[in-house]
Enzyme design. Structure first.
Site, PDB file in Angstrom:
ATOM      1  N   ASN A  47      84.565  52.258 -47.199  1.00  0.00           N
ATOM      2  CA  ASN A  47      85.507  51.215 -47.600  1.00  0.00           C
ATOM      3  C   ASN A  47      86.592  51.024 -46.544  1.00  0.00           C
ATOM      4  OD1 ASN A  47      86.193  53.810 -48.626  1.00  0.00           O
ATOM      5  ND2 ASN A  47      87.635  52.950 -50.092  1.00  0.00           N
ATOM      6  N   GLU A  49      90.114  49.216 -46.343  1.00  0.00           N
ATOM      7  CA  GLU A  49      91.223  48.557 -47.043  1.00  0.00           C
ATOM      8  C   GLU A  49      92.170  47.913 -46.041  1.00  0.00           C
ATOM      9  OE1 GLU A  49      93.019  51.560 -49.548  1.00  0.00           O
ATOM     10  OE2 GLU A  49      91.268  51.613 -50.877  1.00  0.00           O
ATOM     11  N   CYS A  58      84.509  46.809 -49.614  1.00  0.00           N
ATOM     12  CA  CYS A  58      83.908  48.016 -50.182  1.00  0.00           C
ATOM     13  C   CYS A  58      82.869  48.608 -49.224  1.00  0.00           C
ATOM     14  CB  CYS A  58      83.222  47.694 -51.509  1.00  0.00           C
ATOM     15  SG  CYS A  58      84.354  47.355 -52.862  1.00  0.00           S
ATOM     16  N   GLU A  60      79.775  49.490 -49.729  1.00  0.00           N
ATOM     17  CA  GLU A  60      78.446  48.879 -49.814  1.00  0.00           C
ATOM     18  C   GLU A  60      78.413  47.567 -49.037  1.00  0.00           C
ATOM     19  OE1 GLU A  60      80.502  49.914 -52.208  1.00  0.00           O
ATOM     20  OE2 GLU A  60      79.442  50.212 -54.099  1.00  0.00           O
ATOM     21  N   CYS A 101      80.924  48.304 -57.616  1.00  0.00           N
ATOM     22  CA  CYS A 101      81.732  47.318 -58.343  1.00  0.00           C
ATOM     23  C   CYS A 101      80.920  46.032 -58.536  1.00  0.00           C
ATOM     24  CB  CYS A 101      83.032  47.041 -57.597  1.00  0.00           C
ATOM     25  SG  CYS A 101      82.843  45.981 -56.150  1.00  0.00           S
ATOM     26  N   CYS A 104      80.102  44.114 -55.337  1.00  0.00           N
ATOM     27  CA  CYS A 104      79.065  44.791 -54.548  1.00  0.00           C
ATOM     28  C   CYS A 104      77.692  44.602 -55.166  1.00  0.00           C
ATOM     29  CB  CYS A 104      79.395  46.276 -54.408  1.00  0.00           C
ATOM     30  SG  CYS A 104      80.725  46.569 -53.231  1.00  0.00           S
TER      31      CYS A 104
HETATM   32  N1  THU Z   1      85.256  50.700 -53.630  1.00  0.00           N
HETATM   33  C1  THU Z   1      84.103  50.647 -52.889  1.00  0.00           C
HETATM   34  O1  THU Z   1      84.129  50.860 -51.667  1.00  0.00           O
HETATM   35  N2  THU Z   1      82.949  50.351 -53.522  1.00  0.00           N
HETATM   36  C2  THU Z   1      82.841  50.112 -54.861  1.00  0.00           C
HETATM   37  O2  THU Z   1      81.765  49.729 -55.327  1.00  0.00           O
HETATM   38  C3  THU Z   1      83.983  50.353 -55.736  1.00  0.00           C
HETATM   39  C4  THU Z   1      85.302  50.450 -55.054  1.00  0.00           C
HETATM   40  C5  THU Z   1      86.526  50.983 -52.946  1.00  0.00           C
HETATM   41  C6  THU Z   1      87.458  49.815 -52.876  1.00  0.00           C
HETATM   42  C7  THU Z   1      88.795  50.507 -52.711  1.00  0.00           C
HETATM   43  O3  THU Z   1      88.993  50.754 -51.324  1.00  0.00           O
HETATM   44  C8  THU Z   1      88.623  51.831 -53.427  1.00  0.00           C
HETATM   45  O4  THU Z   1      87.228  52.005 -53.636  1.00  0.00           O
HETATM   46  C9  THU Z   1      89.337  51.901 -54.767  1.00  0.00           C
HETATM   47  O5  THU Z   1      88.992  50.831 -55.564  1.00  0.00           O
END
Ligand code: THU
Length: 152
Positions: A47, A49, A58, A60, A101, A104
């Protein structure tokens, strides 16, 4: 399963390694993804940010974006995701599997459509052996896809 042998242990290890490069200073929740391609190669992502929060990418999505950029969306065979709260050294922790999520799931669906596979989605944890195994159609039934746009 699928037409490609899935070394789940190796993919989980790759996702855990990838998560160590998560850029997650805001949530402090590191996620790693490992995408298996039909030739056995593995593409990873973590991920990513940013200070606006809402524009986070994210793990994925990062991994599948890399696969797409190399022209290999049709070769996707499986995806593994792991994640957990970061410790002081920035490593993901915890024994609970992490699910993709909603956004994703839609991104994974694009790879599923292009590869014509109901992709295995393996959800694992940062630590320990807990695993949940799905097909994308379990996680995103009746998905919106190219057929809805009249594209075969
Ligand atoms: N996150 C992912 O990388 N993939 C997901 O499917 C769920 C959430 C990350 C986004 C954010 O940087 C952190 O997890 C908290 O939500």
């Amino acid at each position: 399963m699928t037409d490609v042998t899935i070394d789940e242990t190796a993919l989980i290890a790759a996702a855990r390694t990838a998560a160590r490069n998560a850029h997650a200073p805001y949530s402090k929740f590191a996620v790693g993804a490992a995408v298996l391609l039909t030739d056995g190669s593995v593409v990873t992502g973590a991920n990513f940010e940013n200070a606006s929060y809402g524009l986070t990418l994210c793990a994925e999505t990062v991994a599948l974006g890399t696969v797409s950029a190399s022209g290999r969306l049709r070769d996707v065979a499986a995806i593994v995701v792991i994640g957990g709260a970061m410790d002081a050294a920035g490593r993901p922790t915890g024994t609970g599997p992490v699910s993709p999520c909603g956004r994703c799931r839609q991104v994974i669906n694009e790879a599923a459509q292009m590869s014509r596979r109901d992709l295995p989605v393996v959800c694992a944890a940062a630590e320990g052996d807990a695993v949940r195994r799905y097909r994308l159609s379990d996680l995103l039934p009746d998905a919106f896809g190219p057929a809805d746009l009249g594209i075969a």
